[in-house]
Design an enzyme around this catalytic site. Structure first.
Site, short mmCIF file in Angstrom:
data_model
loop_
_atom_site.label_atom_id
_atom_site.label_comp_id
_atom_site.label_asym_id
_atom_site.label_seq_id
_atom_site.Cartn_x
_atom_site.Cartn_y
_atom_site.Cartn_z
CB CYS A 116 70.40 27.42 -87.08
SG CYS A 116 71.61 28.33 -86.09
CG HIS A 212 68.61 24.75 -83.53
ND1 HIS A 212 69.23 23.90 -84.43
CD2 HIS A 212 69.44 25.80 -83.38
CE1 HIS A 212 70.39 24.42 -84.79
NE2 HIS A 212 70.54 25.58 -84.18
CD GLU A 214 66.80 21.27 -84.82
OE1 GLU A 214 67.97 21.45 -84.42
OE2 GLU A 214 66.09 22.19 -85.27
#
Length: 232
Positions: A116, A212, A214
């Site tokens: 990001c 994202h 993660e």
């Protein structure tokens, strides 16, 4: 130690912000646990990299890879623009620190994954610029809730080799790439043609994604690819 069992050291750039825990409320260096878990589960040893004065060269020599984590908007002055009223207050200490980390990682050809804000920093560092606000509700809707959307990926790109040519991702951003930085290749797009990923083809592993990864504990492919490159 056998290379098979070597867990590479992966630095994760971190926030410096006010935080609360127990009876305390004060400035802290922190990063969402999801980054730490993703790196660890992908086979790396996570190392937090908070903003600090100096020491980047020695630090980079000790690391095997870097994750540029998401976070606040980058100061528009870094790409020669006036701040849009909807651009967040800049965190200049973090901008300075991460720019140094990024420059050193590129100079040492360390494997790097930008998430990001990390993609945006990579683009700006290489001379690119940012679109400071996407249409309301397009890539960021309810505060602190990710938007799942499909992206298409450039065939033959490094990213396609990891994720295939189509996937769904978790987005939360109101800014995006405008002018591409020198040497960067766009490798993924959302339905509205927003650039969702970039890479540097002439480096060992330099990849930035606007989403994202993660936040999806069931899909570690990007972090596993970073770890493999770092181990190599």
């Amino acid at each position: 130690m056998s290379p098979v069992h070597h867990r590479p050291l992966i630095g994760i750039t971190s926030y410096q912000d006010e935080a609360a825990w127990s009876v305390w409320r004060q400035t802290a260096s922190l990063v969402p646990q999801t980054y730490v878990d993703a790196v660890s589960r992908a086979g790396g040893t996570p190392v937090l990299l908070p903003p600090q004065p100096g020491g980047v060269g020695r630090l980079i020599e000790a690391l095997d890879g870097v994750v540029l984590a998401g976070g606040a908007d980058i100061d528009p002055a870094r790409y020669g623009a006036a701040a849009d009223p909807r651009t967040g207050e800049p965190h200049r200490a973090r901008d300075d620190w991460e720019s140094e980390v990024l420059a050193a990682a590129l100079a040492h050809d360390l494997p790097l994954l930008g998430v990001c804000r990390g993609l945006q920093l990579l683009n700006v560092a290489l001379g690119g610029s940012l679109l400071q606000h996407l249409p309301d509700g397009s890539h960021q809707q309810v505060p602190a809730v990710f938007v799942q959307q499909p992206v298409r990926i450039r065939p033959g790109s490094r990213l396609a080799g990891i994720l295939g040519e189509h996937t769904k991702v978790n987005c939360y951003h109101h800014q995006a790439v405008a002018r591409l930085g020198t040497g960067l290749q766009p490798t993924a797009w959302s339905a509205d043609e927003t650039v969702e990923a970039v890479e540097l083809p002439d480096h060992r592993f330099v990849l930035g994604v606007q989403w994202h990864p993660e936040t999806d504990p069931d899909d570690l492919r990007l972090f596993e690819a970073l770890t493999r490159a770092a181990r190599g």
